[in-house]
Design a protein around this motif. Structure first.
Motif, mmCIF file in Angstrom:
data_model
loop_
_atom_site.group_PDB
_atom_site.id
_atom_site.type_symbol
_atom_site.label_atom_id
_atom_site.label_comp_id
_atom_site.label_asym_id
_atom_site.label_seq_id
_atom_site.Cartn_x
_atom_site.Cartn_y
_atom_site.Cartn_z
ATOM 1 N N MET A 112 0.848 -1.171 0.000
ATOM 2 C CA MET A 112 0.000 0.000 0.000
ATOM 3 C C MET A 112 0.895 1.236 0.000
ATOM 4 S SD MET A 112 -3.101 1.024 2.636
ATOM 5 C CE MET A 112 -3.416 -0.657 2.986
ATOM 6 N N SER A 113 0.591 2.172 -0.877
ATOM 7 C CA SER A 113 1.432 3.360 -0.982
ATOM 8 C C SER A 113 1.152 4.327 0.172
ATOM 9 C CB SER A 113 1.179 4.062 -2.311
ATOM 10 O OG SER A 113 -0.091 4.667 -2.311
ATOM 11 N N THR A 114 2.068 5.253 0.345
ATOM 12 C CA THR A 114 1.927 6.254 1.410
ATOM 13 C C THR A 114 0.708 7.128 1.160
ATOM 14 O OG1 THR A 114 4.314 6.254 1.644
ATOM 15 C CG2 THR A 114 3.132 8.089 2.628
ATOM 16 N N LYS A 115 0.482 7.468 -0.111
ATOM 17 C CA LYS A 115 -0.659 8.314 -0.451
ATOM 18 C C LYS A 115 -1.974 7.629 -0.075
ATOM 19 C CE LYS A 115 -1.472 11.506 -4.163
ATOM 20 N NZ LYS A 115 -1.207 11.831 -5.545
ATOM 21 N N THR A 116 -2.054 6.330 -0.329
ATOM 22 C CA THR A 116 -3.260 5.578 0.013
ATOM 23 C C THR A 116 -3.497 5.562 1.515
ATOM 24 O OG1 THR A 116 -2.863 4.181 -1.918
ATOM 25 C CG2 THR A 116 -4.414 3.362 -0.292
ATOM 26 N N LYS A 117 -2.425 5.435 2.280
ATOM 27 C CA LYS A 117 -2.555 5.438 3.739
ATOM 28 C C LYS A 117 -3.097 6.781 4.230
ATOM 29 C CE LYS A 117 1.183 2.162 4.425
ATOM 30 N NZ LYS A 117 2.552 1.977 4.898
ATOM 31 N N PHE A 118 -2.633 7.869 3.627
ATOM 32 C CA PHE A 118 -3.132 9.187 4.011
ATOM 33 C C PHE A 118 -4.609 9.339 3.666
ATOM 34 C CE2 PHE A 118 1.382 10.757 3.854
ATOM 35 C CZ PHE A 118 1.435 11.109 5.192
ATOM 36 N N VAL A 119 -5.015 8.841 2.518
ATOM 37 C CA VAL A 119 -6.421 8.937 2.114
ATOM 38 C C VAL A 119 -7.303 8.140 3.068
ATOM 39 C CG1 VAL A 119 -8.066 8.299 0.308
ATOM 40 C CG2 VAL A 119 -5.918 9.400 -0.310
ATOM 41 N N ILE A 120 -6.895 6.928 3.398
ATOM 42 C CA ILE A 120 -7.673 6.100 4.325
ATOM 43 C C ILE A 120 -7.752 6.778 5.692
ATOM 44 C CG2 ILE A 120 -7.698 3.913 5.585
ATOM 45 C CD1 ILE A 120 -6.544 2.634 3.031
ATOM 46 N N GLY A 121 -6.646 7.324 6.165
ATOM 47 C CA GLY A 121 -6.644 8.043 7.443
ATOM 48 C C GLY A 121 -7.558 9.249 7.414
ATOM 49 N N GLY A 122 -7.586 9.980 6.297
ATOM 50 C CA GLY A 122 -8.466 11.132 6.172
ATOM 51 C C GLY A 122 -9.932 10.754 6.206
ATOM 52 N N VAL A 123 -10.263 9.639 5.560
ATOM 53 C CA VAL A 123 -11.652 9.173 5.572
ATOM 54 C C VAL A 123 -12.062 8.767 6.991
ATOM 55 C CG1 VAL A 123 -13.183 7.342 4.754
ATOM 56 C CG2 VAL A 123 -11.661 8.497 3.152
ATOM 57 N N VAL A 124 -11.172 8.093 7.689
ATOM 58 C CA VAL A 124 -11.471 7.683 9.069
ATOM 59 C C VAL A 124 -11.677 8.903 9.957
ATOM 60 C CG1 VAL A 124 -10.500 6.551 11.109
ATOM 61 C CG2 VAL A 124 -10.340 5.445 8.879
ATOM 62 N N VAL A 125 -10.798 9.891 9.831
ATOM 63 C CA VAL A 125 -10.947 11.117 10.635
ATOM 64 C C VAL A 125 -12.243 11.834 10.269
ATOM 65 C CG1 VAL A 125 -9.960 13.405 11.030
ATOM 66 C CG2 VAL A 125 -8.496 11.399 11.061
ATOM 67 N N GLY A 126 -12.588 11.833 8.975
ATOM 68 C CA GLY A 126 -13.844 12.458 8.551
ATOM 69 C C GLY A 126 -15.057 11.802 9.189
ATOM 70 N N PHE A 127 -15.065 10.471 9.240
ATOM 71 C CA PHE A 127 -16.180 9.771 9.880
ATOM 72 C C PHE A 127 -16.204 10.011 11.383
ATOM 73 C CE2 PHE A 127 -16.427 6.867 6.097
ATOM 74 C CZ PHE A 127 -17.720 7.225 5.759
ATOM 75 N N LEU A 128 -15.040 10.091 12.005
ATOM 76 C CA LEU A 128 -15.007 10.363 13.442
ATOM 77 C C LEU A 128 -15.551 11.746 13.765
ATOM 78 C CD1 LEU A 128 -11.599 8.791 14.527
ATOM 79 C CD2 LEU A 128 -13.898 7.977 15.050
ATOM 80 N N THR A 129 -15.240 12.725 12.924
ATOM 81 C CA THR A 129 -15.754 14.070 13.184
ATOM 82 C C THR A 129 -17.267 14.121 13.017
ATOM 83 O OG1 THR A 129 -15.308 14.763 10.913
ATOM 84 C CG2 THR A 129 -13.622 15.256 12.558
ATOM 85 N N LEU A 130 -17.820 13.245 12.173
ATOM 86 C CA LEU A 130 -19.282 13.211 12.046
ATOM 87 C C LEU A 130 -19.948 12.814 13.358
ATOM 88 C CD1 LEU A 130 -19.908 11.583 8.552
ATOM 89 C CD2 LEU A 130 -20.676 13.817 9.322
ATOM 90 N N PHE A 131 -19.304 11.953 14.125
ATOM 91 C CA PHE A 131 -19.881 11.520 15.391
ATOM 92 C C PHE A 131 -19.604 12.496 16.528
ATOM 93 C CE2 PHE A 131 -19.254 7.436 13.136
ATOM 94 C CZ PHE A 131 -20.599 7.097 13.023
ATOM 95 N N ILE A 132 -18.533 13.288 16.415
ATOM 96 C CA ILE A 132 -18.160 14.200 17.492
ATOM 97 C C ILE A 132 -18.813 15.567 17.323
ATOM 98 C CG2 ILE A 132 -16.211 15.394 18.554
ATOM 99 C CD1 ILE A 132 -14.488 12.952 17.786
#
Length: 63
Positions: free
Chosen positions: A1-21
């Motif tokens: 998995m490339s570094t760019k992909t890891k950043f995108v996945i992390g961004g999506v996870v943070v985006g979903f977490l902010t929806l709950f907070i």
């Protein structure tokens, strides 16, 4: 998995977490700010500077 992909996945996870907070509109503002800041910076460049940025991106593709 490339570094760019890891950043995108992390961004999506943070985006979903902010929806709950936070309320949905605060999350929308955060996402628009994250996407809009680099776009605004790119649009503020001169045409010659944009050309150099695009050439730099193409140069990295082959390496």
């Amino acid at each position: 998995m490339s570094t760019k992909t890891k950043f995108v996945i992390g961004g999506v996870v943070v985006g979903f977490l902010t929806l709950f907070i936070f309320p949905w509109w605060v999350t929308a503002l955060i996402i628009l700010g994250v996407l809009g800041a680099p776009l605004a910076g790119y649009l503020m460049l001169d045409p010659s500077q944009r050309k150099r940025v695009r050439a730099q991106g193409r140069k990295r593709l082959g390496s």
